[in-house]
Every structure is written in structure tokens, then in C-alpha cells.
Scaffold this motif. Structure first.
Motif, mmCIF file in Angstrom:
data_model
loop_
_atom_site.group_PDB
_atom_site.id
_atom_site.type_symbol
_atom_site.label_atom_id
_atom_site.label_comp_id
_atom_site.label_asym_id
_atom_site.label_seq_id
_atom_site.Cartn_x
_atom_site.Cartn_y
_atom_site.Cartn_z
ATOM 1 N N LEU A 121 0.830 -1.208 0.000
ATOM 2 C CA LEU A 121 0.000 0.000 0.000
ATOM 3 C C LEU A 121 0.865 1.259 0.000
ATOM 4 O O LEU A 121 0.602 2.206 -0.754
ATOM 5 C CB LEU A 121 -0.925 -0.014 1.219
ATOM 6 C CG LEU A 121 -1.811 1.226 1.401
ATOM 7 C CD1 LEU A 121 -2.773 1.380 0.233
ATOM 8 C CD2 LEU A 121 -2.566 1.154 2.726
ATOM 9 N N SER A 151 2.426 1.807 -3.347
ATOM 10 C CA SER A 151 1.490 2.327 -4.346
ATOM 11 C C SER A 151 1.288 3.822 -4.182
ATOM 12 O O SER A 151 0.903 4.512 -5.138
ATOM 13 C CB SER A 151 0.140 1.605 -4.226
ATOM 14 O OG SER A 151 -0.570 1.987 -3.064
ATOM 15 N N GLU A 175 2.617 6.628 -7.431
ATOM 16 C CA GLU A 175 1.172 6.834 -7.558
ATOM 17 C C GLU A 175 0.812 7.286 -8.974
ATOM 18 O O GLU A 175 0.317 8.392 -9.196
ATOM 19 C CB GLU A 175 0.694 7.856 -6.525
ATOM 20 C CG GLU A 175 -0.806 7.771 -6.258
ATOM 21 C CD GLU A 175 -1.231 8.638 -5.081
ATOM 22 O OE1 GLU A 175 -0.451 9.535 -4.689
ATOM 23 O OE2 GLU A 175 -2.339 8.421 -4.557
ATOM 24 N N TYR A 227 1.365 1.942 -9.929
ATOM 25 C CA TYR A 227 0.334 2.037 -8.889
ATOM 26 C C TYR A 227 -0.582 0.824 -8.929
ATOM 27 O O TYR A 227 -0.895 0.225 -7.882
ATOM 28 C CB TYR A 227 -0.478 3.316 -9.084
ATOM 29 C CG TYR A 227 -1.685 3.415 -8.178
ATOM 30 C CD1 TYR A 227 -1.577 3.934 -6.896
ATOM 31 C CD2 TYR A 227 -2.937 2.971 -8.613
ATOM 32 C CE1 TYR A 227 -2.688 4.017 -6.062
ATOM 33 C CE2 TYR A 227 -4.045 3.044 -7.788
ATOM 34 C CZ TYR A 227 -3.915 3.570 -6.518
ATOM 35 O OH TYR A 227 -5.012 3.640 -5.700
ATOM 36 N N HIS A 280 -0.906 -1.710 -5.799
ATOM 37 C CA HIS A 280 -2.212 -1.642 -5.139
ATOM 38 C C HIS A 280 -2.995 -2.944 -5.335
ATOM 39 O O HIS A 280 -3.809 -3.317 -4.482
ATOM 40 C CB HIS A 280 -3.010 -0.447 -5.673
ATOM 41 C CG HIS A 280 -3.969 0.113 -4.669
ATOM 42 N ND1 HIS A 280 -3.582 0.932 -3.636
ATOM 43 C CD2 HIS A 280 -5.315 -0.051 -4.537
ATOM 44 C CE1 HIS A 280 -4.631 1.264 -2.910
ATOM 45 N NE2 HIS A 280 -5.709 0.675 -3.431
ATOM 46 N N TRP A 302 -1.837 -5.108 -2.631
ATOM 47 C CA TRP A 302 -2.498 -4.693 -1.390
ATOM 48 C C TRP A 302 -3.883 -5.320 -1.279
ATOM 49 O O TRP A 302 -4.261 -5.828 -0.224
ATOM 50 C CB TRP A 302 -2.574 -3.179 -1.321
ATOM 51 C CG TRP A 302 -3.719 -2.636 -0.514
ATOM 52 C CD1 TRP A 302 -4.863 -2.063 -0.993
ATOM 53 C CD2 TRP A 302 -3.837 -2.617 0.924
ATOM 54 N NE1 TRP A 302 -5.694 -1.692 0.034
ATOM 55 C CE2 TRP A 302 -5.082 -2.018 1.223
ATOM 56 C CE3 TRP A 302 -3.032 -3.051 1.964
ATOM 57 C CZ2 TRP A 302 -5.530 -1.835 2.528
ATOM 58 C CZ3 TRP A 302 -3.485 -2.871 3.281
ATOM 59 C CH2 TRP A 302 -4.707 -2.271 3.545
#
Length: 256
Positions: free
Chosen positions: A219, A222, A226, A231, A235, A238
């Protein structure tokens, strides 16, 4: 006969004053109008005529991304309160104020969309929450199970909006989904954290603890990268790891 016709035309032409010719050629409006009439016009463009400069300019056609800026201010929860339920406006204002606008910002995932392979794969990683939530609910862990299912649904909504509207300018539609994602995900995480503390971390299997730490790292990564594919990669991990952690914590809580 031909000589008589030529003589007659010569007399007519010589009787017209020279000034009438010069008035036609030196009149800027007439010459400008004539020039524009003979210019070809592209079928792919629309033009309007500027009467002062006698020139044609392309009309500015608004795109989807310009719809919110042409006739309205920046679409944020602070300026477009109609986009947010009244109960969420104070929360949005507090988050924006406390984080300087960072909390309700989001990654630009262009060129991915909900219809591209990368976008579809990214959205599909939310299915882990649905599977974990359904299995926990069927086993009797309704609280964490329902919260996990809701987290998956809201996460899908947020990321679908993120892919659909793109980046470049933060949209209120995406901000609303992101705010709801914060609320539901926080409820699920706090519930899982409460279970973990009440049972003691020793009761949780080691793979789940490793997955929990790894999910947080993904997380954070990411948020570092971003944008675009980086990302979506971090993510997605995550999503998968946090869903697995929540499922194992819920099962352990049932057996305790």
C-alpha cells in the motif's frame, strides 16, 4: 459586323470612370470577403467568421474532461457540495484541511480504462474481498465478513471511477468514491485489528502476519509510485494480501 460590336464595347468601357474600378479593388471588406469565399473549408472543422478581422477561427469544442471546467468551478467536495451527501461534507473538509488536499487526491491511471486488459485485471483483484467476506459470513463471522464484502464493493466503485474519469483534474465523482472507500475500509481494518488485539498476535498463523506486513508495504509503495501501471501493480497486491489477512484473522477469531 464584328468591327461594329468591338467599337461599341470600346465606347462603353471608355465611358465608365476609372474611379469605379479603384473603389472595388481597394475596398478591404469586399476583397477580404472574396478571399474567404474561395478558401476551402475542411469538413472536419467548424468555423465562425470574425467580422472585424475578416478571418475564420476554429470553434473550441468541449471534451468530456472540459465539462466540469467550462461552466463550473473545480469539482471538489468543498466547492461542489451537491456532489456529496451532507453527512460526508464535514469529513471531506476535515481530511482536505488536515492533509492539505492529499487525502482526497488519487493516481492518474491513464492510459488504462475499465475496458483495457490492465484495467480489468486491476478491478478483478477486488474479488478477493468478496470471496473472503462471503466465506467468513457463511462460517458465522458476520461482522468482519459483511464489512469485508462492503470494502470490496466500495473499492471496486472507487477504482472503476478512477479508471473511467482519468487523471489530470480531480473529479468529485472519484473523490466521493474515495471518501466512502476510506470509511468502509477503516471500519473493516479496525474490526480486524480489534480481533487481533483481543486474541493476541501469537494466535494468528505466521503466514497471515507476514501477509499483513507485506500488504501494508505494498500500500505504501502504491502511494510512492502513484501513477499508471506501477500504482496498479502495488495496489493490486495490497488488495490480495489484505483480503487474505482479513480472512485468516476472521477464521482465527471464530476458533478462539
Amino acid at each position: 459586323m464584328a468591327i461594329n460590336v468591338i467599337s461599341t464595347l470600346t465606347l462603353i468601357l471608355t465611358s465608365i470612370p476609372v474611379s469605379s474600378f479603384t473603389s472595388v479593388t481597394t475596398n478591404p471588406s469586399i476583397s477580404s470577403f472574396q478571399l474567404h469565399r474561395i478558401k476551402p473549408i475542411s469538413r472536419t472543422c467548424f468555423f465562425h467568421h470574425d467580422h472585424q478581422t475578416a478571418s475564420r477561427k476554429p470553434l473550441q469544442l468541449a471534451s468530456k474532461n472540459d465539462e466540469t471546467t467550462s461552466n463550473s468551478p473545480d469539482p471538489s467536495p468543498l466547492s461542489l457540495s451537491n456532489s456529496f451527501p451532507p453527512v460526508l461534507i464535514p469529513i471531506a473538509e476535515s481530511l482536505d484541511s488536515f492533509t492539505g488536499g492529499w487525502a482526497l487526491s488519487y493516481a492518474d491511471l491513464n492510459p488504462s480504462t475499465p475496458a483495457t486488459p490492465a484495467g480489468i485485471s486491476f478491478l478483478a483483484t477486488n474479488a478477493g474481498y468478496a470471496v473472503a467476506g462471503v466465506l467468513l459470513s457463511l462460517q458465522g463471522e458476520l461482522t468482519l465478513g459483511i464489512l469485508t464484502e462492503l470494502a470490496g464493493l466500495v473499492s471496486f466503485w472507487y477504482h472503476f471511477s478512477q479508471l473511467e474519469y482519468g487523471g489530470g483534474e480531480f473529479r468529485s465523482e472519484v473523490k466521493l468514491a474515495l471518501l466512502c472507500d476510506y470509511v468502509v475500509a477503516s471500519a473493516a481494518l479496525l474490526t480486524g485489528g480489534y480481533y487481533l488485539v483481543s486474541m493476541g498476535w501469537q494466535a494468528v498463523p505466521l503466514p497471515a502476519l507476514v501477509a499483513a506486513v507485506a500488504s501494508v508495504v505494498c500500500l505504501l509503495l502504491s502511494w510512492v509510485w502513484e501513477f499508471g501501471y506501477p500504482y496498479m501493480f502495488w495496489h493490486s497486491l495490497w488488495h490480495v494480501l489484505s483480503a487474505y489477512t482479513g480472512f485468516v484473522v476472521g477464521q482465527t477469531h471464530l476458533g478462539s
